[in-house]
Design a protein around this motif. Structure first.
Motif, PDB file in Angstrom:
ATOM      1  N   LEU A 251      56.246  23.405  20.029  1.00  0.00           N
ATOM      2  CA  LEU A 251      54.803  23.325  19.823  1.00  0.00           C
ATOM      3  C   LEU A 251      54.366  24.477  18.922  1.00  0.00           C
ATOM      4  O   LEU A 251      55.019  25.528  18.906  1.00  0.00           O
ATOM      5  N   PRO A 252      53.277  24.318  18.181  1.00  0.00           N
ATOM      6  CA  PRO A 252      52.441  23.116  18.008  1.00  0.00           C
ATOM      7  C   PRO A 252      53.109  22.082  17.098  1.00  0.00           C
ATOM      8  O   PRO A 252      54.110  22.379  16.449  1.00  0.00           O
ATOM      9  N   SER A 253      52.536  20.887  17.046  1.00  0.00           N
ATOM     10  CA  SER A 253      53.176  19.771  16.365  1.00  0.00           C
ATOM     11  C   SER A 253      53.347  20.006  14.876  1.00  0.00           C
ATOM     12  O   SER A 253      54.339  19.576  14.285  1.00  0.00           O
TER      13      SER A 253
ATOM     14  N   LYS B 283      56.396  22.015  14.546  1.00  0.00           N
ATOM     15  CA  LYS B 283      57.534  21.223  14.998  1.00  0.00           C
ATOM     16  C   LYS B 283      58.107  20.360  13.876  1.00  0.00           C
ATOM     17  O   LYS B 283      59.302  20.066  13.849  1.00  0.00           O
TER      18      LYS B 283
ATOM     19  N   ARG C  20      59.584  18.747  26.697  1.00  0.00           N
ATOM     20  CA  ARG C  20      58.339  18.376  27.389  1.00  0.00           C
ATOM     21  C   ARG C  20      58.364  18.843  28.847  1.00  0.00           C
ATOM     22  O   ARG C  20      57.371  19.379  29.360  1.00  0.00           O
TER      23      ARG C  20
ATOM     24  N   ASP D 183      45.362  24.396  25.238  1.00  0.00           N
ATOM     25  CA  ASP D 183      46.169  23.213  24.925  1.00  0.00           C
ATOM     26  C   ASP D 183      46.377  23.006  23.434  1.00  0.00           C
ATOM     27  O   ASP D 183      47.416  22.489  23.011  1.00  0.00           O
TER      28      ASP D 183
END
Length: 365
Positions: free
Chosen positions: A154-156, A159, A180, A211
């Motif tokens: 993370l973050p996407s 990634k 995950r 988040d």
């Protein structure tokens, strides 16, 4: 501390990178000079065994009703673990044994591939994702007896920089499933550590970016057999630069060592548990109430060793400083806030040879 220019990382390693696995499989009878540590930095072999305390993390999954009493007991266990050992093991963590075994199996298959297949995913100082055999970028630095594969979780948007090998074909799916589950575990750990510091249960989560900003990465470590383990280390003594480290230890070979005072101990992992320690960022946020722990990995002449380290970190663009509730006239702030990405670049440049920059004593590069 001005890190803008001084912490930029080069595009290439300062010397050719030789995978340690290739040395081991070639049957070298002596450790090459660049891996030999100074006498004061060599491992203690054998070291006394340390039974690390356990924390039942299931107590924090539901803090209502009767579960609150169990959580209070586990908070005491957690606080005691940090005051005595700075390490603990989590049980009842919710990660299925089948997920763990699939992860171990997939990455053991990767490290068993031909060297050319692994090197196709080689990393660099400026692009750390992928297969590598060194961390610090200083020319002439002493090296560690280990290879690794580094991935962002993370973050996407970060990634997407990951390099994925073509084989094993199911490695990516298995690794992302494991990632995950480990991130879910880290969310619970952040809550528990926050409460144990006397902060709100979501305060560390918010300090890390909540988040939308919280970061995570993973390093899969492979320590090949070593002809002279008494002269080198799989990973040199260090503290972790980030927030929380969750280690999946080898299920066959012990090798994680932790320093208590002037004595090094070998950690005794228990089945179906993860080893947990806080990194430098929680040391900073806690204003030294919880300190990051000095630890290392030793090599073995008998067997190769395999571990997976998962790191839950603050968002890279956030300043990290002591929590206001933990600062007072009797306990002044020990650290000046620093952007985590700047700190991370500083730590990557120095490799394992660094200290947490204290307030008024920031290290210049």
């Amino acid at each position: 501390m001005d890190t803008t220019a001084s912490c930029s990382l080069p595009d290439a390693w300062p010397e050719p990178v030789v995978p340690v696995q290739s040395l081991s499989e070639a049957g070298v009878s002596a450790v090459p000079p660049e891996y030999i540590k100074p006498p004061q930095d060599r491992p203690v072999l054998p070291a006394p065994i340390l039974d690390v305390p356990t924390v039942d993390i299931a107590a924090f999954l539901d803090l209502d009703g009767a579960a609150a009493a169990a959580a209070d007991e586990q908070l005491k266990n957690l606080a005691e673990a940090y005051s005595k050992h700075r390490f603990f093991q989590v049980v009842n963590h919710g990660v299925q044994a089948s997920t763990v075994e699939r992860m171990r199996g997939a990455w053991r298959r990767f490290f068993a591939l031909e060297m050319e297949e692994k090197e196709a995913c080689s990393n660099s100082p400026a692009a750390p994702e992928g297969y590598g055999s060194r961390a610090g970028v200083e020319k002439g630095a002493l090296l560690d007896w280990g290879d690794y594969y580094f991935l962002n979780i993370l973050p996407s948007e970060i990634k997407r920089r990951n390099k994925w090998p073509k084989s094993p074909h199911d490695l990516r799916e298995i690794t992302e499933d494991y990632g995950r589950d480990l991130m879910n575990l880290c969310e619970v750990l952040l809550k528990a550590i926050s409460l144990s510091l006397g902060l709100g249960e979501n305060q560390l989560h918010a300090a890390f970016g909540s988040d939308d900003g919280i970061a995570a990465c993973m390093r899969v470590n492979y320590y090949p057999k070593c002809p002279q383990p008494e002269l080198t280390l799989g990973i040199s003594s260090h503290s972790d630069a980030g927030g929380i480290a969750v280690l999946l230890a080898d299920d066959r070979v012990k090798g994680t060592q932790v320093r208590k005072g002037d004595t090094w101990y070998t950690v005794q992992p228990i089945p179906n548990a993860f080893l947990v320690n806080v990194g430098d960022q929680i040391q900073i946020i806690s204003n030294d109430k919880y300190k990051s722990v000095e630890h290392s990995a030793v090599a073995s002449s008998d067997d190769a060793r395999f571990t997976v380290a998962f790191f839950c970190n603050p968002s890279g663009n956030l300043p990290i400083g002591p929590a206001a509730q933990l600062v007072s006239s009797l306990s002044p702030a020990l650290y000046t806030p620093i952007i985590f990405d700047e700190y991370r670049r500083y730590s990557r440049r120095r490799g394992t040879q660094r200290e947490v920059p204290a307030r008024g004593h920031e290290e210049q590069q």
